[in-house]
Design a protein around this motif. Structure first.
Motif, short mmCIF file in Angstrom:
data_model
loop_
_atom_site.label_atom_id
_atom_site.label_comp_id
_atom_site.label_asym_id
_atom_site.label_seq_id
_atom_site.Cartn_x
_atom_site.Cartn_y
_atom_site.Cartn_z
N GLU A 37 0.82 -1.21 0.00
CA GLU A 37 0.00 0.00 0.00
C GLU A 37 0.86 1.26 0.00
O GLU A 37 0.53 2.23 -0.68
CB GLU A 37 -0.95 -0.03 1.21
CG GLU A 37 -2.00 -1.10 1.08
CD GLU A 37 -2.75 -1.38 2.37
OE1 GLU A 37 -3.86 -1.94 2.28
OE2 GLU A 37 -2.24 -1.05 3.47
N ALA A 75 -6.05 -3.25 -10.51
CA ALA A 75 -7.05 -4.31 -10.57
C ALA A 75 -7.77 -4.52 -9.24
O ALA A 75 -8.94 -4.84 -9.19
CB ALA A 75 -6.39 -5.62 -11.01
N ASP A 76 -7.06 -4.32 -8.15
CA ASP A 76 -7.65 -4.50 -6.83
C ASP A 76 -8.43 -3.24 -6.45
O ASP A 76 -7.86 -2.14 -6.40
CB ASP A 76 -6.55 -4.76 -5.81
CG ASP A 76 -7.06 -5.04 -4.42
OD1 ASP A 76 -8.28 -5.20 -4.25
OD2 ASP A 76 -6.23 -5.10 -3.49
N PRO A 77 -9.73 -3.34 -6.18
CA PRO A 77 -10.52 -2.14 -5.86
C PRO A 77 -10.02 -1.40 -4.62
O PRO A 77 -10.10 -0.17 -4.56
CB PRO A 77 -11.93 -2.68 -5.64
CG PRO A 77 -11.94 -4.07 -6.13
CD PRO A 77 -10.53 -4.54 -6.22
N LYS A 78 -9.51 -2.13 -3.65
CA LYS A 78 -9.00 -1.48 -2.44
C LYS A 78 -7.76 -0.65 -2.76
O LYS A 78 -7.64 0.50 -2.33
CB LYS A 78 -8.69 -2.53 -1.37
CG LYS A 78 -8.28 -1.92 -0.05
CD LYS A 78 -8.13 -2.96 1.03
CE LYS A 78 -7.74 -2.30 2.35
NZ LYS A 78 -7.63 -3.25 3.43
N LEU A 79 -6.85 -1.21 -3.54
CA LEU A 79 -5.65 -0.47 -3.91
C LEU A 79 -5.98 0.69 -4.85
O LEU A 79 -5.33 1.74 -4.80
CB LEU A 79 -4.62 -1.40 -4.54
CG LEU A 79 -4.01 -2.45 -3.61
CD1 LEU A 79 -3.05 -3.35 -4.38
CD2 LEU A 79 -3.32 -1.80 -2.43
N GLU A 80 -7.00 0.52 -5.68
CA GLU A 80 -7.41 1.61 -6.58
C GLU A 80 -7.99 2.77 -5.78
O GLU A 80 -7.73 3.94 -6.09
CB GLU A 80 -8.42 1.11 -7.61
CG GLU A 80 -8.94 2.19 -8.54
CD GLU A 80 -7.88 2.91 -9.34
OE1 GLU A 80 -8.18 4.02 -9.82
OE2 GLU A 80 -6.75 2.40 -9.51
#
Length: 134
Positions: A37, A75-80
């Motif tokens: 993160e 691709a990962d919604p949390k990382l986006e």
């Protein structure tokens, strides 16, 4: 109007009526981000604000004719959600729209993590600005 209910306390501290009681052992988790993160926050420094917008039909057509633009979305919604907050913070500081903050929190981050990211970016922006001054 809230009142203190001294008769119902088990731990010796007063509890507000109507509010759930917390035990003394419940400590809020320290705000922290994983190394992945933090790398997303660092990489967001190089992203433009325009990377947050989806390309329109004309932009897609021009990309087919000329050079296709790479998609910066993760691709990962949390990382986006983290990337979006970080990009805005790198460019605008603390001026972040409430819907972006709500999306960040809905992705699974806490308010403490939000404040940690903004404080870290603010320190980095200040240090970068200090180096730029003669």
């Amino acid at each position: 109007m809230a009142y203190l209910d001294f008769s119902q306390t088990e731990t010796g501290t007063a509890a507000f009526a109507g509010q759930p009681r917390k035990s003394i052992d419940e400590n809020p988790a320290k705000a922290a981000l994983s190394p992945l993160e933090w790398s997303v926050v660092a990489l967001a420094q190089n992203d433009r604000l325009s990377s947050l917008k989806r390309p329109g039909r004309i932009a897609l057509a021009m990309g087919r004719v000329f050079q296709p633009r790479t998609n910066p979305e993760l691709a990962d919604p949390k990382l986006e959600a983290l990337r979006r907050i970080a990009v805005i913070a790198w460019h605008r500081g603390y001026a972040i729209a409430s819907h972006e903050i709500n999306a960040f929190m809905a992705a699974g981050f806490s308010l403490a993590q939000y404040e940690l990211v903004l404080a870290s970016i603010s320190r980095s922006r200040n240090a970068r600005n200090q180096r730029a001054l003669p």
